[in-house]
Structure formats: structure tokens, C-alpha cells
Scaffold this motif. Sequence first.
Motif, PDB file in Angstrom:
ATOM      1  N   MET A 137       0.696 -15.068 -19.891  1.00 16.13           N
ATOM      2  CA  MET A 137       1.200 -13.901 -19.378  1.00 16.13           C
ATOM      3  C   MET A 137       0.190 -13.181 -18.271  1.00 16.13           C
ATOM      4  N   SER A 138       1.031 -13.142 -17.055  1.00 19.37           N
ATOM      5  CA  SER A 138       0.104 -12.770 -16.074  1.00 19.37           C
ATOM      6  C   SER A 138       0.049 -11.174 -16.134  1.00 19.37           C
ATOM      7  N   LEU A 139      -1.348 -10.785 -16.246  1.00 16.55           N
ATOM      8  CA  LEU A 139      -1.439  -9.184 -16.204  1.00 16.55           C
ATOM      9  C   LEU A 139      -2.088  -8.616 -14.990  1.00 16.55           C
ATOM     10  N   LEU A 140      -2.566  -9.352 -14.014  1.00 18.94           N
ATOM     11  CA  LEU A 140      -2.922  -8.769 -12.777  1.00 18.94           C
ATOM     12  C   LEU A 140      -2.731  -9.770 -11.645  1.00 18.94           C
ATOM     13  N   ALA A 141      -2.233  -9.990 -10.526  1.00 18.60           N
ATOM     14  CA  ALA A 141      -2.193 -10.834  -9.581  1.00 18.60           C
ATOM     15  C   ALA A 141      -2.475  -9.999  -8.039  1.00 18.60           C
ATOM     16  N   ALA A 142      -2.935 -10.898  -7.308  1.00 14.10           N
ATOM     17  CA  ALA A 142      -2.985 -10.442  -5.906  1.00 14.10           C
ATOM     18  C   ALA A 142      -2.600 -11.715  -5.118  1.00 14.10           C
ATOM     19  N   ARG A 143      -1.876 -11.252  -3.980  1.00 17.19           N
ATOM     20  CA  ARG A 143      -1.338 -12.437  -2.777  1.00 17.19           C
ATOM     21  C   ARG A 143      -1.566 -11.791  -1.666  1.00 17.19           C
ATOM     22  N   ASP A 144      -2.422 -12.797  -0.903  1.00 14.84           N
ATOM     23  CA  ASP A 144      -2.912 -12.605   0.563  1.00 14.84           C
ATOM     24  C   ASP A 144      -3.284 -10.975   0.844  1.00 14.84           C
ATOM     25  N   LEU A 145      -4.140 -10.793  -0.134  1.00 11.03           N
ATOM     26  CA  LEU A 145      -4.742  -9.259  -0.345  1.00 11.03           C
ATOM     27  C   LEU A 145      -5.789  -9.119   0.754  1.00 11.03           C
ATOM     28  N   ALA A 146      -5.426  -8.153   1.859  1.00  7.59           N
ATOM     29  CA  ALA A 146      -6.877  -7.836   2.808  1.00  7.59           C
ATOM     30  C   ALA A 146      -7.232  -6.427   2.347  1.00  7.59           C
ATOM     31  N   VAL A 147      -8.520  -6.143   2.470  1.00 11.30           N
ATOM     32  CA  VAL A 147      -9.281  -4.674   2.146  1.00 11.30           C
ATOM     33  C   VAL A 147      -9.930  -4.413   3.293  1.00 11.30           C
ATOM     34  N   ALA A 148     -10.127  -3.187   3.400  1.00 10.17           N
ATOM     35  CA  ALA A 148     -11.030  -2.531   4.609  1.00 10.17           C
ATOM     36  C   ALA A 148     -11.889  -1.436   4.156  1.00 10.17           C
ATOM     37  N   ARG A 149     -13.123  -1.573   4.501  1.00 12.53           N
ATOM     38  CA  ARG A 149     -14.041  -0.590   4.275  1.00 12.53           C
ATOM     39  C   ARG A 149     -14.594   0.291   5.682  1.00 12.53           C
ATOM     40  N   GLY A 150     -14.407   1.679   5.583  1.00 17.12           N
ATOM     41  CA  GLY A 150     -14.907   2.186   7.108  1.00 17.12           C
ATOM     42  C   GLY A 150     -13.694   1.801   8.179  1.00 17.12           C
ATOM     43  N   GLY A 151     -12.580   1.608   7.746  1.00 17.52           N
ATOM     44  CA  GLY A 151     -11.741   1.416   8.909  1.00 17.52           C
ATOM     45  C   GLY A 151     -11.805  -0.220   9.316  1.00 17.52           C
ATOM     46  N   LEU A 152     -12.536  -0.989   8.907  1.00 17.17           N
ATOM     47  CA  LEU A 152     -12.767  -2.427   9.274  1.00 17.17           C
ATOM     48  C   LEU A 152     -12.430  -3.497   8.128  1.00 17.17           C
ATOM     49  N   ARG A 153     -11.635  -4.481   8.504  1.00 15.39           N
ATOM     50  CA  ARG A 153     -11.361  -5.442   7.420  1.00 15.39           C
ATOM     51  C   ARG A 153     -12.479  -5.997   6.788  1.00 15.39           C
ATOM     52  N   ALA A 154     -12.762  -6.053   5.345  1.00 12.06           N
ATOM     53  CA  ALA A 154     -13.946  -6.574   4.820  1.00 12.06           C
ATOM     54  C   ALA A 154     -13.659  -7.893   4.490  1.00 12.06           C
ATOM     55  N   VAL A 155     -12.529  -8.210   3.576  1.00  9.67           N
ATOM     56  CA  VAL A 155     -11.989  -9.494   3.036  1.00  9.67           C
ATOM     57  C   VAL A 155     -10.635  -9.534   3.113  1.00  9.67           C
ATOM     58  N   GLU A 156     -10.142 -10.875   3.439  1.00 12.56           N
ATOM     59  CA  GLU A 156      -8.565 -10.951   3.538  1.00 12.56           C
ATOM     60  C   GLU A 156      -8.429 -12.168   2.964  1.00 12.56           C
ATOM     61  N   GLY A 157      -6.946 -12.517   2.708  1.00  8.81           N
ATOM     62  CA  GLY A 157      -6.742 -13.777   2.018  1.00  8.81           C
ATOM     63  C   GLY A 157      -7.096 -13.886   0.686  1.00  8.81           C
ATOM     64  N   VAL A 158      -6.991 -12.755  -0.149  1.00  9.18           N
ATOM     65  CA  VAL A 158      -7.516 -12.863  -1.493  1.00  9.18           C
ATOM     66  C   VAL A 158      -6.134 -13.153  -2.370  1.00  9.18           C
ATOM     67  N   SER A 159      -6.064 -14.182  -2.886  1.00  9.59           N
ATOM     68  CA  SER A 159      -5.109 -14.573  -3.983  1.00  9.59           C
ATOM     69  C   SER A 159      -5.568 -15.306  -5.087  1.00  9.59           C
ATOM     70  N   PHE A 160      -5.161 -14.466  -6.258  1.00  8.69           N
ATOM     71  CA  PHE A 160      -5.272 -14.879  -7.560  1.00  8.69           C
ATOM     72  C   PHE A 160      -4.172 -14.531  -8.742  1.00  8.69           C
TER      73      PHE A 160
END
Length: 207
Positions: free
Chosen positions: A1-24
Motif C-alpha cells: 500500500m502506497s503511503l507517500l508518493a511524488a511525481r515529477d516534483l520540483a522544489v525551490a530554495r530562495g526562489g531558485l529551483r534546487a531539485v526537479e524530476g523527483v518521482s518515487f
Amino acid sequence: MSLLAARDLAVARGGLRAVEGVSFTLDAGQALILRGPNGIGKTTLLRTLAGLQAPVAGEVAGDDIAYAGHADGLKPALTVAENLHFWSAIFGGPPIDAALSAMNLTELARRPAHALSAGQKRRLGLARLIVTGRKVWLLDEPTVSLDAASVALFADMLRGHLGQGGAALIATHIELGLDAQVLDLTPYRATIRPPTSRPAGFNEAFA
């Protein structure tokens, strides 16, 4: 059973993208180790997954989450037991006895949090996870300030959580003896890889 999932997630720090394409997908009983160099965005990703900040893009599914960041989240004037009772009441979680025992805090139950050592405070901060009753633990460098014996206690606590159908995403460079996939963060992308073999001289106390 899936408890947490991310799809094509992109996050930013200080207004700048830090990481993108996070899927699990994180299922019951699974742990995922989050790795990457300092400043890559591990904390930012965990905070986004915990709902503390909005993603730049993508989706997150899962809400039964407890987040343990760099701060221990303790009330200094309260005792060890009172801190755990407080968090149990906030989350509607279980009694505190199992949490005290798991992190070897029973004998310290009446000691004020301000009188604890850094390692004891960290153990108390981690014990809070049990009394939340939440299925998904998001952990940001959870072993900071812990000695080897306390790391072993934490690893046992974590395995117990997974064995009861919980899940965990852990930013750490410490070997915890988990059969877990690794989520590697590099600039602007993330890669899932299978568990690595245990290094020579691995301490079986963590297995």
C-alpha cells in the motif's frame, strides 16, 4: 500500500529551483535513503514533502506524515515525559512508554529537557516520532549528536516502525543496515538506485 508518493516534483530554495524530476513511491514497510552533497536541497525536499512549503511543480500524495528536522522540537521547561505527553496529545498518538523505552529514556523521564545533553535531546526528539502515531517518517540527518549506541537504538526503533507497516524517507550518510533504495539528488535531478552492498567491516549491531 502506497503511503507517500511524488511525481515529477520540483522544489525551490530562495526562489531558485534546487531539485526537479523527483518521482518515487514509498509503500508500507519500506525505507528510502536520501543522499546528495551539502546544499543540494535535501532539507528543502523533505520540507516540501511534509507540506511545510509548496512545490514549484509536480504532485505529492500522502498525509499521514511526521517530520523530524534539525531542531529537536522540545519544550525546555518540560520534563522528558511531559514533552512526550504533549506531542502524544497533539497528534492523538499512543501512550509514551514505548517511546521512552525505545530510545533509553525511561530513567530520564522526570528530567527537564533543558538539563539534557545534546545526544539525550536528540534521542528525545526522535522518540517523539513514536507518539505521533504517524505512518510516514521524514527524517533529516536524524543521527546528528548520537553516539554509536544511540544510533543502534534509533536503527532498532526504525526497523520496528517499518515492521509495523510504517515507512520512512531518511536524509543520512550513516549506514543504518536497512535494505532500502537510495534517492540520489544531483543538481536539477533525482535518481533512484537499488540498495548498495554493505561495506567491508560493517557492524552487525546495525543489521
